[in-house]
Design a protein around this motif. Structure first.
Motif, PDB file in Angstrom:
ATOM      1  N   ASP A 397     -26.084 -49.784   7.738  1.00  0.00           N
ATOM      2  CA  ASP A 397     -26.716 -48.792   6.868  1.00  0.00           C
ATOM      3  C   ASP A 397     -28.230 -48.764   7.080  1.00  0.00           C
ATOM      4  OD1 ASP A 397     -26.238 -46.868   4.862  1.00  0.00           O
ATOM      5  OD2 ASP A 397     -27.035 -48.209   3.318  1.00  0.00           O
ATOM      6  N   ARG A 400     -30.210 -46.241   9.213  1.00  0.00           N
ATOM      7  CA  ARG A 400     -30.329 -44.922   8.569  1.00  0.00           C
ATOM      8  C   ARG A 400     -31.663 -44.802   7.851  1.00  0.00           C
ATOM      9  NH1 ARG A 400     -24.699 -42.847   6.013  1.00  0.00           N
ATOM     10  NH2 ARG A 400     -23.272 -44.395   6.829  1.00  0.00           N
ATOM     11  N   ARG A 404     -34.392 -42.057   8.518  1.00  0.00           N
ATOM     12  CA  ARG A 404     -34.886 -41.231   7.414  1.00  0.00           C
ATOM     13  C   ARG A 404     -36.417 -41.174   7.449  1.00  0.00           C
ATOM     14  NH1 ARG A 404     -32.165 -38.277   5.386  1.00  0.00           N
ATOM     15  NH2 ARG A 404     -31.008 -39.099   3.631  1.00  0.00           N
ATOM     16  N   GLN A 464     -35.038 -54.703  -4.828  1.00  0.00           N
ATOM     17  CA  GLN A 464     -34.499 -54.473  -6.169  1.00  0.00           C
ATOM     18  C   GLN A 464     -35.352 -55.143  -7.242  1.00  0.00           C
ATOM     19  OE1 GLN A 464     -32.137 -52.191  -6.691  1.00  0.00           O
ATOM     20  NE2 GLN A 464     -32.426 -51.899  -4.492  1.00  0.00           N
ATOM     21  N   SER A 480     -35.231 -40.749  -5.050  1.00  0.00           N
ATOM     22  CA  SER A 480     -34.946 -42.089  -4.529  1.00  0.00           C
ATOM     23  C   SER A 480     -33.620 -42.131  -3.789  1.00  0.00           C
ATOM     24  CB  SER A 480     -34.936 -43.110  -5.665  1.00  0.00           C
ATOM     25  OG  SER A 480     -33.812 -42.897  -6.469  1.00  0.00           O
ATOM     26  N   GLU A 481     -33.552 -43.037  -2.858  1.00  0.00           N
ATOM     27  CA  GLU A 481     -32.322 -43.332  -2.123  1.00  0.00           C
ATOM     28  C   GLU A 481     -32.260 -44.842  -1.984  1.00  0.00           C
ATOM     29  OE1 GLU A 481     -33.505 -41.326   1.599  1.00  0.00           O
ATOM     30  OE2 GLU A 481     -31.726 -40.108   1.250  1.00  0.00           O
ATOM     31  N   PHE A 482     -31.112 -45.369  -1.658  1.00  0.00           N
ATOM     32  CA  PHE A 482     -31.101 -46.803  -1.378  1.00  0.00           C
ATOM     33  C   PHE A 482     -30.258 -47.080  -0.145  1.00  0.00           C
ATOM     34  CE2 PHE A 482     -27.864 -45.793  -4.367  1.00  0.00           C
ATOM     35  CZ  PHE A 482     -26.755 -46.460  -3.919  1.00  0.00           C
ATOM     36  N   TYR A 483     -30.593 -48.158   0.501  1.00  0.00           N
ATOM     37  CA  TYR A 483     -29.961 -48.509   1.775  1.00  0.00           C
ATOM     38  C   TYR A 483     -29.603 -49.989   1.778  1.00  0.00           C
ATOM     39  CZ  TYR A 483     -31.674 -44.018   3.421  1.00  0.00           C
ATOM     40  OH  TYR A 483     -31.899 -42.678   3.564  1.00  0.00           O
ATOM     41  N   GLY A 484     -28.453 -50.288   2.391  1.00  0.00           N
ATOM     42  CA  GLY A 484     -28.037 -51.683   2.515  1.00  0.00           C
ATOM     43  C   GLY A 484     -28.841 -52.381   3.600  1.00  0.00           C
ATOM     44  N   ASP A 488     -24.933 -57.129  -0.123  1.00  0.00           N
ATOM     45  CA  ASP A 488     -25.449 -57.354  -1.478  1.00  0.00           C
ATOM     46  C   ASP A 488     -26.975 -57.346  -1.564  1.00  0.00           C
ATOM     47  OD1 ASP A 488     -22.884 -57.505  -2.527  1.00  0.00           O
ATOM     48  OD2 ASP A 488     -22.739 -59.638  -2.091  1.00  0.00           O
ATOM     49  N   LEU A 490     -30.009 -54.659  -1.255  1.00  0.00           N
ATOM     50  CA  LEU A 490     -30.335 -53.241  -1.076  1.00  0.00           C
ATOM     51  C   LEU A 490     -31.837 -53.018  -1.180  1.00  0.00           C
ATOM     52  CD1 LEU A 490     -27.616 -51.497  -3.291  1.00  0.00           C
ATOM     53  CD2 LEU A 490     -27.556 -51.923  -0.850  1.00  0.00           C
ATOM     54  N   THR A 492     -34.598 -49.836  -2.054  1.00  0.00           N
ATOM     55  CA  THR A 492     -34.710 -48.473  -2.570  1.00  0.00           C
ATOM     56  C   THR A 492     -35.876 -47.778  -1.876  1.00  0.00           C
ATOM     57  OG1 THR A 492     -33.936 -49.277  -4.706  1.00  0.00           O
ATOM     58  CG2 THR A 492     -34.893 -47.072  -4.669  1.00  0.00           C
ATOM     59  N   TYR A 494     -38.352 -44.507  -2.035  1.00  0.00           N
ATOM     60  CA  TYR A 494     -38.855 -43.438  -2.895  1.00  0.00           C
ATOM     61  C   TYR A 494     -39.593 -42.438  -2.012  1.00  0.00           C
ATOM     62  CZ  TYR A 494     -37.855 -46.768  -6.594  1.00  0.00           C
ATOM     63  OH  TYR A 494     -37.217 -47.651  -7.422  1.00  0.00           O
TER      64      TYR A 494
ATOM     65  N   ASN B  45     -28.514 -56.131 -10.224  1.00  0.00           N
ATOM     66  CA  ASN B  45     -29.822 -56.028  -9.581  1.00  0.00           C
ATOM     67  C   ASN B  45     -29.960 -54.726  -8.792  1.00  0.00           C
ATOM     68  OD1 ASN B  45     -27.970 -56.800  -7.656  1.00  0.00           O
ATOM     69  ND2 ASN B  45     -29.531 -57.740  -6.377  1.00  0.00           N
ATOM     70  N   SER B  48     -31.306 -47.722  -9.029  1.00  0.00           N
ATOM     71  CA  SER B  48     -31.869 -46.571  -8.331  1.00  0.00           C
ATOM     72  C   SER B  48     -31.559 -45.326  -9.146  1.00  0.00           C
ATOM     73  CB  SER B  48     -31.270 -46.444  -6.934  1.00  0.00           C
ATOM     74  OG  SER B  48     -31.593 -45.196  -6.393  1.00  0.00           O
ATOM     75  N   PRO B  49     -32.545 -44.413  -9.269  1.00  0.00           N
ATOM     76  CA  PRO B  49     -32.257 -43.185 -10.006  1.00  0.00           C
ATOM     77  C   PRO B  49     -31.129 -42.377  -9.387  1.00  0.00           C
ATOM     78  CG  PRO B  49     -34.613 -43.470  -9.693  1.00  0.00           C
ATOM     79  CD  PRO B  49     -33.934 -44.516  -8.859  1.00  0.00           C
ATOM     80  N   ASN B  50     -30.853 -42.603  -8.116  1.00  0.00           N
ATOM     81  CA  ASN B  50     -29.794 -41.850  -7.455  1.00  0.00           C
ATOM     82  C   ASN B  50     -28.450 -42.553  -7.538  1.00  0.00           C
ATOM     83  OD1 ASN B  50     -28.875 -39.629  -5.982  1.00  0.00           O
ATOM     84  ND2 ASN B  50     -28.935 -40.797  -4.086  1.00  0.00           N
ATOM     85  N   ALA B 136     -19.032 -55.496  -3.994  1.00  0.00           N
ATOM     86  CA  ALA B 136     -19.868 -54.434  -4.561  1.00  0.00           C
ATOM     87  C   ALA B 136     -20.516 -53.655  -3.423  1.00  0.00           C
ATOM     88  CB  ALA B 136     -20.936 -55.038  -5.458  1.00  0.00           C
ATOM     89  N   ARG B 140     -21.049 -43.819   1.275  1.00  0.00           N
ATOM     90  CA  ARG B 140     -21.965 -42.697   1.486  1.00  0.00           C
ATOM     91  C   ARG B 140     -21.213 -41.366   1.499  1.00  0.00           C
ATOM     92  NH1 ARG B 140     -26.775 -44.806   0.356  1.00  0.00           N
ATOM     93  NH2 ARG B 140     -27.468 -46.395   1.815  1.00  0.00           N
ATOM     94  N   HIS B 164     -26.514 -36.130  -1.010  1.00  0.00           N
ATOM     95  CA  HIS B 164     -27.729 -35.496  -1.525  1.00  0.00           C
ATOM     96  C   HIS B 164     -28.633 -34.936  -0.435  1.00  0.00           C
ATOM     97  CE1 HIS B 164     -29.284 -39.348  -0.340  1.00  0.00           C
ATOM     98  NE2 HIS B 164     -30.510 -38.950  -0.574  1.00  0.00           N
ATOM     99  N   GLU B 177     -24.521 -41.424  -6.406  1.00  0.00           N
ATOM    100  CA  GLU B 177     -23.714 -42.429  -5.732  1.00  0.00           C
ATOM    101  C   GLU B 177     -23.239 -43.449  -6.760  1.00  0.00           C
ATOM    102  OE1 GLU B 177     -26.652 -43.369  -2.558  1.00  0.00           O
ATOM    103  OE2 GLU B 177     -25.159 -42.506  -1.233  1.00  0.00           O
ATOM    104  N   ASN B 204     -20.618 -47.042   4.536  1.00  0.00           N
ATOM    105  CA  ASN B 204     -20.995 -47.626   3.250  1.00  0.00           C
ATOM    106  C   ASN B 204     -22.161 -48.574   3.441  1.00  0.00           C
ATOM    107  OD1 ASN B 204     -19.861 -50.583   3.367  1.00  0.00           O
ATOM    108  ND2 ASN B 204     -18.298 -49.296   4.290  1.00  0.00           N
ATOM    109  N   THR B 205     -22.616 -49.143   2.364  1.00  0.00           N
ATOM    110  CA  THR B 205     -23.818 -49.981   2.446  1.00  0.00           C
ATOM    111  C   THR B 205     -23.567 -51.317   3.150  1.00  0.00           C
ATOM    112  OG1 THR B 205     -23.324 -50.698   0.205  1.00  0.00           O
ATOM    113  CG2 THR B 205     -25.043 -49.025   0.463  1.00  0.00           C
TER     114      THR B 205
END
Lengths: 505, 223
Positions: A397, A400, A404, A464, A480-484, A488, A490, A492, A494, B45, B48-50, B136, B140, B164, B177, B204-205
Motif C-alpha cells: 500500500d 501508493r 499520490r 497515528q 485526508s487519506e491513509f496508507y499502510g 497495523d 498506518l 495519514t 493530509y 490508534n 482519519s477523517p476519511n 485489522a 481499498r 474517493h 473507508e 488493502n492496507t
C-alpha cells in the motif's frame, strides 16, 4: 558425472538463479533497511563521501560495489536511482555464488555440486534475500570464497592460497560484522576436519609466513574499505569499536529477540493464512549429507569440513538472541551444499539404472516444488506477512502514497519543490526518504507541535500518534487519506483541499 | 382542552383503533448469524477523517421489510479472477463466515470483483460482506453495485462506493473507508432492484490482494 553433463547442469542452475534473482526487481516495496542503505549510497554517489558509522549501518562493501551499477546506468544522484540499480548488486552476487561452487567439485564430487547449485538457485530463502539491498548475499559470497580458499590451503598450503583466503576474509569483514562468527567457524571447521581426516596430500600445518601474509591481506582489504579508500584512516579501528554496540544489541531485549530454534522453524515449516512453506527438502537432504560426511570422515576432508562449518555457524547464530531471518544465509548455504551431497549419495546408492532414474525423478519433482515456492515467495507474496521470509516489510500500500505525492506535485505550481511535512517517529519515517527522494522540500519532525504552521502546507504526512494534533490544526482545510506502512502501522496524508480539487480534475 | 376537542379526539381514536390493530408492522429486525471475532479489541490508534469512526461497539439492529430473506446462499459466484490462488469462488456464498484459514478466497492484486447471481431480479434490503476479518485492515475502493445486466454495462445501481479518488475508474465515491471486523460491513441497498450483485475492491492496507470470506444478500423477489 562427466564434465559436459556437469557443465550443462551448472549452466542451468546459473540461468535459473539469474532469472529468479534479476526479474522484476521493483516488485517488492523497499524495506526500511534497504531504503536506509539506499540513501546512504546516494550520498556516496553524489558526493563521493562515505564514512563508516559504528553506531549504525554495516560495512562499506555494499555501497562501493553499487557504484559500478549506478555508473553503468548513467545515474549520478539519489533522485535518479531506482530499485533496479540497487538490487542488481545482491542479485549478481547471489547468482555468482553458483560460479564459485565448481571449485568444491574436487572435494565433494560433481554430482553433489550440481545438485547443490540447483538447490541454491531454487531456494526461496537464498533467492528472497538476493533480491534485497542488504549486505547478506555479499557476505555469503565472500564467506564461501574464504571457505574454499581455507579448505584448499588445509589440503595444500601455498602463499597464494593463504592470500586468497585473506582477501576473502577481509572482504567479508568489510561487509558485515557477523563475519566474526563465520570466518572463525570456517577456520575451526578446517582445523577439526583436517585432524580427523586422513586424506592423501594433507598439509603438515600452517606456516607462519603464510599466516602473516593471509592476515596482512585481510587487514589491507578491510582497511581500504573501512578507511573509505584512505580518506578516513580511523575507520578500521572504528569497526572494532563497533563490536561493543553489536554485542549489546545481540543480547539486549527487543523486538528482534527470538528463541534458539527460530531459524530451524523458519526453514522447516510455516503455515499462515492458507499458505504453507517449507524448505524441508533441503534440510532433509542436508541431514543425509551430514551422515555421508560422518561416514567418510576418515577418508575425506571436504564433506567433514563443510558439515562442521554449517553446524558450527548454525549453532552460533542460533545462540545469539538477536535474530533477523536474513542472518540464516551464512550457515544455510552450507546446508544447501550438504543437501547436494545427500542428493548425490541417494542417487549413487541406487543399485539399478531404473532405481537411479526413479531417485532422480523424485528429487526433480521435489526441486520443482521448491521452485514453485520460490516463485510464490518472490513474485506473488513478496511483501505478504504470511511469507515467512517477509520481516517488518513495507506494505504494498505504501508505494501508493509515493505515487499520490508525485501526482499531487505534478499539479502543484512548485512541482517537486512542493512542501511536504512529515510528522512521525524515526521508525515510521522510513522508507519515506527513499520514496520522496525526488521531492526537494521535505521536512521531518517527530511531533506535530515542532513542525510549525501546518494549515498552509500542501501535503502533510502524520503517524497515528500525531493525527489528532494535525486534525485539530488543519480542520476542514485538508482532505485526508491513509496508507499502510507495515501491518497495523498506518500513516495519514493530509492534502490541501484546493490542491485535491486540482488533482481530481 | 375544551369539551369539543376532547370529544373529537375520543371519537377519532375509537374510529381508528380497529384499523391500527389490524395492520401488521412493515419492518422487522434483520436476524444475522455472526462469526466469532478473530482479534481482540479494535485498533483505536487508526484515526482519519476519511475512515469510519471506530466505536468498539456492535452495529445495533438493522430494520428490513417483513419477509426479507437471505437470497445469496449457495448462489453461483463469478469473478474477475477466475482461478483464485486460495479457496474456491463458491466459498463466497457457502454460509461459512469464520475468519481463520480455509474460509476465505484470495483474488489477485489490484482491482478485482466478485459477482453473485441471485437467479432472478430481487428487491434488496441488506448486503453484508466480510473481506477478511482476522486482522485489522482496510480494503481499498470498495464498490457495491446491483444490476439486471450480468456485464454491468447498463442499469447499474451503485449501493456503496468509497473510491474517493476514482482510482478504480467507476466514479468518485463519497462513502468512507472502514476497518474489517467480525460482524462484517452492512451496506444498505435501500430497495435497489437487480439480479446480479457485484463487489469491487482494490487491494488493502496489508497487501495488494483481495479477499472474501462471505457475502450475504438479503431481499425479496421483485414484484
Amino acid at each position: 558425472m562427466n564434465r559436459f553433463a556437469f557443465a550443462c547442469l551448472m549452466g542451468v542452475a546459473l540461468a535459473i538463479a539469474l532469472a529468479f534473482r534479476l526479474a522484476a526487481p521493483d516488485l517488492r516495496p523497499m524495506h526500511h533497511d534497504e531504503a536506509n542503505q539506499a540513501v546512504k549510497f546516494g550520498t556516496l554517489l553524489e558526493t563521493g563521501e562515505y564514512q563508516y558509522d559504528r553506531e549504525d549501518h554495516h560495512g562499506p562493501t555494499l555501497y562501493y560495489l553499487t557504484l559500478p551499477a549506478a555508473w553503468a546506468r548513467g545515474q549520478s544522484t539519489l533522485a535518479s536511482l531506482d530499485e533496479q540499480t540497487l538490487r542488481v548488486v545482491p542479485a549478481v552476487f547471489g547468482s555468482a555464488l553458483i560460479l564459485l561452487l565448481p571449485l568444491l567439485a574436487g572435494g565433494l564430487g560433481r554430482g553433489a555440486i550440481a545438485a547443490g547449485a540447483l538447490l541454491s538457485a531454487l531456494s526461496p530463502a537464498l533467492t528472497y534475500y538476493s533480491r534485497f539491498y542488504i549486505q547478506e548475499t555479499l557476505l555469503v559470497f565472500f564467506t564461501i570464497g574464504f571457505l574454499i580458499a581455507l579448505g584448499r590451503y588445509a589440503q595444500r598450503p601455498a602463499m597464494a592460497t593463504a592470500c586468497w583466503a585473506g582477501v576473502c576474509a577481509g572482504l567479508a569483514y568489510a561487509t558485515k560484522e557477523t563475519s566474526v562468527i563465520v570466518v572463525p567457524a570456517a577456520a575451526a571447521a578446517a582445523l577439526v576436519a583436517h585432524r580427523f581426516s586422513r586424506a592423501p596430500g594433507g598439509s603438515a600445518g600452517v606456516r607462519v609466513a603464510h599466516l602473516a601474509a593471509g592476515t596482512a591481506a585481510a587487514l589491507a582489504v578491510a582497511f581500504v574499505f573501512y578507511s573509505s579508500f584512505f580518506r578516513h584512516p580511523s575507520g578500521l579501528l572504528e569497526s572494532v569499536r563497533a563490536f561493543s554496540t553489536y554485542i549489546n544489541r545481540g543480547v539486549a531485549a527487543g523486538s528482534h529477540i527470538q528463541p534458539w530454534d527460530y531459524y530451524l522453524r523458519l526453514l522447516s515449516f510455516s503455515s499462515s493464512g492458507g499458505l504453507v512453506w517449507t524448505e524441508g527438502l533441503i534440510l532433509a537432504l542436508a541431514l543425509v549429507g551430514v551422515v555421508v560426511a560422518v561416514r567418510r570422515s576418515s577418508a575425506g576432508f571436504w564433506p567433514t569440513y563443510v558439515a562442521l562449518y554449517s553446524v558450527i555457524t548454525a549453532v552460533a547464530f542460533s545462540l545469539v538472541p538477536y535474530k533477523t531471518p536474513w542472518n540464516l544465509l551464512p550457515f544455510y548455504i552450507g546446508f544447501v551444499l550438504l543437501a547436494g551431497l545427500g542428493a548425490a549419495a541417494l542417487v549413487g546408492s541406487a543399485r539399478s539404472r531404473v532405481a537411479r532414474g526413479l531417485a532422480v525423478a523424485v528429487l526433480l519433482a521435489a526441486a520443482w516444488h521448491l521452485g514453485v515456492q520460490d516463485w510464490r515467495a518472490n513474485f506473488r507474496y513478496q511483501a505478504d506477512p504470511r511469507n515467512p521470509y517477509v520481516y517488518a516489510q513495507t506494505s504494498p500500500d505504501f508505494p501508493r502514497l509515493a505515487r499520490r505525492i508525485a501526482d499531487l506535485a505534478g499539479v502543484h505550481p512548485d512541482r517537486n519543490r512542493m512542501l511536504v511535512k512529515v510528522m512521525a517517529g524515526p521508525y515510521e519515517q522510513w522508507p519515506l526518504p527513499w520514496y520522496l527522494r525526488r521531492m526537494t522540500r521535505v521536512g521531518y519532525w517527530s511531533r506535530a507541535a515542532e513542525a510549525g504552521r501546518l494549515d498552509d502546507v500542501p501535503v502533510i504526512i502524520a503517524s497515528q500518534e500525531n493525527a489528532d494534533a494535525v486534525n485539530a490544526v488543519v480542520g476542514d482545510t485538508h482532505v485526508s487519506e491513509f496508507y499502510g506502512l507495515r501491518p497495523d502501522v498506518l500513516l495519514t496524508v493530509y492534502i490541501d483541499r484546493t490542491l485535491w480539487s486540482h488533482f481530481l480534475k | 382542552m375544551n369539551k369539543n376537542m376532547l370529544v373529537c379526539t375520543i371519537v377519532s381514536v375509537v374510529m381508528l383503533a380497529p384499523l391500527l390493530a389490524g395492520q401488521a408492522p412493515d419492518k422487522e429486525e434483520l436476524k444475522l448469524q455472526l462469526p466469532k471475532p478473530m482479534f481482540i479489541g479494535t485498533p483505536t490508534n487508526i484515526k482519519s477523517p476519511n475512515l469510519e469512526a471506530i466505536t468498539g461497539k456492535s452495529r445495533g439492529p438493522f430494520m428490513v421489510p417483513v419477509g426479507t430473506k437471505l437470497l445469496s446462499l449457495k448462489r453461483p459466484v463469478t469473478s474477475s479472477d477466475r482461478q483464485p490462488v486460495i479457496g474456491e469462488l463458491e466459498m463466497v456464498t457457502d454460509g461459512e463466515k469464520e475468519g481463520g484459514d480455509g474460509y476465505f478466497i484470495e483474488l489477485g492484486p489490484s482491482k478485482q470483483w466478485v459477482q453473485i447471481d441471485l437467479g432472478a431480479p430481487c428487491e434488496l434490503h441488506a448486503i453484508l460482506a466480510w473481506h477478511y476479518h482476522s486482522q485489522a485492515r482496510v480494503y481499498r475502493d470498495v464498490i457495491v453495485q446491483v444490476s439486471d445486466d450480468k456485464d454491468f454495462l447498463k442499469g447499474v445501481t451503485t449501493v456503496f462506493n468509497n473510491d474517493h479518488d476514482n482510482s478504480s475508474g467507476l466514479g468518485v465515491g463519497k462513502d468512507k473507508e472502514y476497518i474489517e471486523v467480525a460482524e462484517g460491513r452492512l451496506f444498505d441497498p435501500k430497495g435497489a432492484k437487480g439480479r446480479y450483485l457485484r463487489l469491487y475492491s482494490n487491494g488493502n492496507t496489508a497487501n495488494d490482494l483481495n479477499h472474501y470470506v462471505e457475502v450475504e444478500v438479503y431481499g425479496t423477489p421483485s414484484k
